[in-house]
Design a protein around this motif. Structure first.
Motif, PDB file in Angstrom:
ATOM      1  N   ASP A   4       0.809  -1.211   0.000  1.00  0.00           N
ATOM      2  CA  ASP A   4       0.000   0.000   0.000  1.00  0.00           C
ATOM      3  C   ASP A   4       0.840   1.258   0.000  1.00  0.00           C
ATOM      4  OD1 ASP A   4      -0.396   0.499   3.458  1.00  0.00           O
ATOM      5  OD2 ASP A   4       0.796  -1.051   2.498  1.00  0.00           O
ATOM      6  N   ILE A   5       2.115   1.125   0.341  1.00  0.00           N
ATOM      7  CA  ILE A   5       2.929   2.325   0.292  1.00  0.00           C
ATOM      8  C   ILE A   5       3.839   2.257  -0.920  1.00  0.00           C
ATOM      9  CG2 ILE A   5       2.834   3.029   2.701  1.00  0.00           C
ATOM     10  CD1 ILE A   5       5.594   1.523   2.975  1.00  0.00           C
ATOM     11  N   ASN A   6       3.218   2.000  -2.020  1.00  0.00           N
ATOM     12  CA  ASN A   6       3.933   1.918  -3.275  1.00  0.00           C
ATOM     13  C   ASN A   6       4.602   3.241  -3.581  1.00  0.00           C
ATOM     14  OD1 ASN A   6       4.734   0.610  -5.481  1.00  0.00           O
ATOM     15  ND2 ASN A   6       2.658   0.097  -6.182  1.00  0.00           N
ATOM     16  N   ALA A   8       5.888   6.224  -5.569  1.00  0.00           N
ATOM     17  CA  ALA A   8       5.587   6.769  -6.882  1.00  0.00           C
ATOM     18  C   ALA A   8       6.720   7.674  -7.323  1.00  0.00           C
ATOM     19  CB  ALA A   8       4.276   7.541  -6.826  1.00  0.00           C
ATOM     20  N   GLY A 281       0.140  -1.705  13.877  1.00  0.00           N
ATOM     21  CA  GLY A 281      -0.147  -0.663  12.899  1.00  0.00           C
ATOM     22  C   GLY A 281       0.586  -0.769  11.587  1.00  0.00           C
ATOM     23  N   PHE A 282       1.530  -1.703  11.476  1.00  0.00           N
ATOM     24  CA  PHE A 282       2.329  -1.743  10.260  1.00  0.00           C
ATOM     25  C   PHE A 282       2.874  -3.130   9.996  1.00  0.00           C
ATOM     26  CE2 PHE A 282       5.997   0.120   7.694  1.00  0.00           C
ATOM     27  CZ  PHE A 282       5.165   0.550   6.683  1.00  0.00           C
ATOM     28  N   ARG A 331      10.269   2.319  10.741  1.00  0.00           N
ATOM     29  CA  ARG A 331       9.116   3.070  11.221  1.00  0.00           C
ATOM     30  C   ARG A 331       9.416   4.563  11.220  1.00  0.00           C
ATOM     31  NH1 ARG A 331       7.934   5.102  15.983  1.00  0.00           N
ATOM     32  NH2 ARG A 331       9.735   4.113  16.941  1.00  0.00           N
ATOM     33  N   ALA A 334       9.778   5.687   7.613  1.00  0.00           N
ATOM     34  CA  ALA A 334       8.498   5.664   6.897  1.00  0.00           C
ATOM     35  C   ALA A 334       7.643   6.864   7.252  1.00  0.00           C
ATOM     36  CB  ALA A 334       7.747   4.375   7.208  1.00  0.00           C
ATOM     37  N   THR A 335       7.701   7.259   8.520  1.00  0.00           N
ATOM     38  CA  THR A 335       6.852   8.375   8.903  1.00  0.00           C
ATOM     39  C   THR A 335       7.448   9.710   8.463  1.00  0.00           C
ATOM     40  OG1 THR A 335       7.880   8.339  11.066  1.00  0.00           O
ATOM     41  CG2 THR A 335       5.774   7.210  10.857  1.00  0.00           C
ATOM     42  N   ASN A 336       8.687   9.687   8.062  1.00  0.00           N
ATOM     43  CA  ASN A 336       9.272  10.937   7.579  1.00  0.00           C
ATOM     44  C   ASN A 336       9.342  10.999   6.068  1.00  0.00           C
ATOM     45  OD1 ASN A 336       9.760  12.089  10.062  1.00  0.00           O
ATOM     46  ND2 ASN A 336      11.624  10.886  10.333  1.00  0.00           N
ATOM     47  N   TRP A 337       8.806   9.954   5.458  1.00  0.00           N
ATOM     48  CA  TRP A 337       8.961   9.849   4.033  1.00  0.00           C
ATOM     49  C   TRP A 337       7.943  10.699   3.286  1.00  0.00           C
ATOM     50  CZ3 TRP A 337       5.721   6.151   0.946  1.00  0.00           C
ATOM     51  CH2 TRP A 337       6.010   6.268  -0.412  1.00  0.00           C
ATOM     52  N   SER A 338       8.419  11.516   2.372  1.00  0.00           N
ATOM     53  CA  SER A 338       7.476  12.145   1.451  1.00  0.00           C
ATOM     54  C   SER A 338       8.064  11.991   0.069  1.00  0.00           C
ATOM     55  CB  SER A 338       7.281  13.611   1.792  1.00  0.00           C
ATOM     56  OG  SER A 338       8.405  14.344   1.424  1.00  0.00           O
ATOM     57  N   SER A 339       7.345  11.299  -0.781  1.00  0.00           N
ATOM     58  CA  SER A 339       7.873  11.098  -2.123  1.00  0.00           C
ATOM     59  C   SER A 339       7.500  12.290  -2.981  1.00  0.00           C
ATOM     60  CB  SER A 339       7.303   9.818  -2.713  1.00  0.00           C
ATOM     61  OG  SER A 339       5.983  10.045  -3.121  1.00  0.00           O
TER      62      SER A 339
ATOM     63  N   ARG B 143       1.626   9.400   1.175  1.00  0.00           N
ATOM     64  CA  ARG B 143       2.431   9.840   2.315  1.00  0.00           C
ATOM     65  C   ARG B 143       1.839   9.349   3.618  1.00  0.00           C
ATOM     66  NH1 ARG B 143       4.223  16.075   2.875  1.00  0.00           N
ATOM     67  NH2 ARG B 143       4.936  15.519   4.948  1.00  0.00           N
ATOM     68  N   GLY B 147       4.349  11.431   9.070  1.00  0.00           N
ATOM     69  CA  GLY B 147       5.279  12.424   8.542  1.00  0.00           C
ATOM     70  C   GLY B 147       4.676  13.816   8.424  1.00  0.00           C
TER      71      GLY B 147
END
Ligand SMILES: Nc1ncnc2c1ncn2[C@@H]1O[C@H](COP(=O)(O)OP(=O)(O)OP(=O)(O)O)[C@@H](O)[C@H]1O
Ligand SMILES: [Mg+2]
Lengths: 342, 272
Positions: A4-6, A8, A281-282, A331, A334-339, B143, B147
């Motif tokens: 689900d966190i493909n 992009a 949660g993950f 973790r 992932a929570t800091n990730w912004s593509s 996202r 984050g």
């Protein structure tokens, strides 16, 4: 397999960073690494032959059938260790109903899955009603079920082990060796993985499971029937354990009452090595799948190397530690990730 | 004055031996903002959770458009167009923006039993909704919530409620985590919702925010409705007093200022 966190992200480096932030990638790389290691040291001792391959794939399947539902529970923030007693309970039910009382396999399956479903229902109901941690609740059912299995087996059949002969179709379906020496349970493992992949990553229920593990209160507020969902997950875990037990019993034509404590640890290790967060949660089905394979490669592969067998536990211990540390950094990352899209 | 969209009649709520709400009767009308005020622990969140279908009243009646309703679960309230932003909620740190936006209301595609979560649609709708809300930094529905900043999360939660709240919008301290700009944006959204004819219930501890948007005010003190009045009926000082549970905050305010003046700008320690 996609999740689900493909990512992009564009470009190879973007795709790479995206990949690194997916837990199943870590699990996959761990598996490849372990496989390469044992291939190198075990190649001249038949590790790579069909016989060597099926030995670890077969071992993986008995764990893997249970590990994915346990992974679901862990994603939802719960744990189930009662499976260590559900497996022998299922085996004995099957053997007593079909072997001792001579009923058909159908009746045996019905009884086995009904009992397993009931144990799961009891686990789930106690957890949602009392809010006692599921570790304690299932520890209690672990002992209760194993005691009851032993007691009932002795009462009904006067023995703690029971033989069982199954018709050919049941053999083929649950417990015979196919090409390369793969057991029937291998195909159940693959099939179950595919179905549960759909449930977790594609169907709306998957969203509920993640939400439940992410924030129980918010999930309830959002209208998710969290109690029923949790009870359902406990029932799924118990019934998966029963399936694994049925496969083993039909394969070996016998059952014993011995509680399988090692299986409890093996499923948890497989799930954690597979990148499921202990905090809930993950997690991904693919990750648990690879985690199970990794564990089985180490446990079975050691016999094909010149190393001492006991070292496999050391390797697994170190692997588990690395996995936990990596999960935690996943973790955070992932929570800091912004593509960036284009 | 238009008809009440949502009405409570003599609602009581207790958790076991603890009585939290006493005999609450309250109306919210379409195109009206009801400000729910009260001290910490007064029962505001419990009241709106009852409206949102999270809790069932111990006794009393709930009516929608004049007809009695009972909500067995939050979904029932949601199906009737009641959307709620809960005080500390709506944040699943490890879920994507698109997925968390639709928790409990997942859009699906596919046929028969093989329904598949429509990720593209979920992401597109969620991103559009937050962007319309003024959070233009969120462009990717994949996202993860963890984050995002506190304000972005809150904005997402409000955008979600606006998306689903066709008739009643309930906001439990929506401005608490927000900066000045986002807070004023929330207030604008509340006014916009009111203009669209949505009934809004707005909980806040900030008098300024309450006075800016409130048409109608209800004050809870220890679970009972202590006062109810319309816009302009009470002064800022009176409202402040009521919000503090009826204590003379106005006098206290002067004391605090005096204290701060003599203590290098530090507020006095809290007294119990
Ligand atoms: N599920 C529950 N079980 C028992 N008591 C509860 C429960 N929920 C709330 N309470 C109690 O009800 C009272 C009112 O709580 P509530 O959360 O409604 O207050 P509030 O007005 O929203 O306060 P705040 O301004 O701090 O958000 C508190 O004393 C709280 O401890
Ligand atoms: Mg509150």
């Amino acid at each position: 397999m996609s999740s689900d966190i493909n990512p992009a992200s564009s470009g190879i480096s973007g795709a790479l960073t995206g990949l690194f932030r997916r837990p199943e990638v870590g699990a996959f790389m761990g598996m490849v690494l372990v496989f390469a290691f044992f291939s190198y040291f075990g190649a001249d001792r038949n590790f790579l032959t069909p016989f060597g391959t099926s030995s670890w794939v077969n071992a993986a399947s008995t764990i893997g059938i249970i590990a994915i539902p346990i992974g679901f529970l862990m994603i939802a923030g719960e744990l189930d260790i009662s499976i260590g007693a559900v497996v022998p309970a299922a085996k004995m039910t099957m053997a007593i109903v079909c072997g001792f009382y001579g009923q058909s396999i159908f009746v045996g399956l019905l009884a086995t899955f009904a009992i397993a479903g009931m144990i799961g229902w009891i686990n789930g109901t106690i957890v949602v009603r009392t809010k006692v941690p599921s570790l304690i609740v299932t520890l209690a059912t672990l002992f209760s079920v194993s005691g009851l299995t032993l007691f009932l087996s002795l009462m009904l059949t006067d023995t703690t082990s029971q033989a069982l002969t199954s018709p050919d179709w049941a053999k083929a379906l649950f417990g015979s060796y196919h090409f390369w020496g793969f057991q029937s349970s291998v195909f159940w493992w693959l099939g179950l993985s595919a179905v549960l992949y759909y449930v977790l990553h594609l169907s709306p229920w998957g969203n509920w499971i993640f939400a439940l593990g992410g924030d129980k209160e918010s999930a309830r507020n959002a209208g998710i029937p969290i109690d029923r969902l949790k009870i359902g997950l406990f029932m799924l875990a118990s019934m998966a354990a029963a399936l694994s037990g049925v496969c083993e019993t039909v394969l070996s034509n016998s059952a014993t009452t011995t509680t399988n404590f090692a299986l409890i640890f093996n499923t948890i290790i497989a799930v954690v090595v597979g990148g499921v967060l202990l905090t809930g949660g993950f997690g991904t089905v693919a990750g648990v799948f690879f985690g199970t394979a990794t564990l089985a490669i180490v446990q079975q592969g050691i016999g094909y190397t010149p190393f001492d067998r006991n070292l496999s536990s050391l390797i697994i211990g170190v692997m588990l530690l690395i996995a936990v540390l990596m999960n935690d950094s996943f973790r955070i990352m992932a929570t800091n990730w912004s593509s960036k899209k284009k | 004055m238009s008809k009440a969209v949502l009405e409570l009649r003599n609602v009581n709520k207790s958790f076991g031996p603890i009585d939290v709400l006493h005999d609450i009767s309250l109306k919210v009308r379409a195109g009206e903002v009801l400000c729910l005020l009260g001290d910490n622990g007064a029962g505001k969140s419990t009241l709106i959770k009852t409206l949102a279908g999270v809790h069932k009243p111990t006794s009393g009646q709930m009516l929608m458009d004049g007809e009695p309703v009972t909500f067995e679960r939050p979904r029932d309230a949601a199906d009737r167009g009641i959307a709620t932003v809960h005080q500390f909620g709506g944040t699943f740190p490890l879920m994507s923006v698109g997925r968390s936006f639709f928790v409990g209301m997942e859009p699906t595609k596919g046929i028969g039993p093989f329904k598949v979560f429509d990720r593209d649609k979920a992401n597109a709708v969620a991103v559009r909704a937050v962007q319309e809300f003024g959070i233009t930094r969120i462009t990717d529905g994949d996202r993860l919530i963890g984050g995002l900043s506190g304000g972005e999360r809150q904005s997402l939660a409000i955008a979600r409620a606006l998306h689903f709240g066709a008739r009643v919008l309930i906001l439990d301290e929506p401005t608490a985590a927000l900066g000045v700009k986002q807070a004023s944006h929330v207030l604008r959204v509340v006014m916009e919702a009111r203009k669209r004819g949505i009934a809004v219930i707005f909980i806040t501890h900030q008098v300024t925010h309450a006075m800016a948007v409130g048409d109608h005010f209800a004050v809870l003190i220890r679970g009972a409705l202590a006062a109810e009045f319309a816009r302009g009926e009470k002064s800022r000082e009176e409202i402040t007093d009521l919000m503090a549970g009826g204590e003379a905050l106005a006098n206290l305010g002067a004391d605090v200022e005096a204290y701060m003046a003599s203590h290098a700008g530090h507020p006095p320690p809290p007294q119990h």
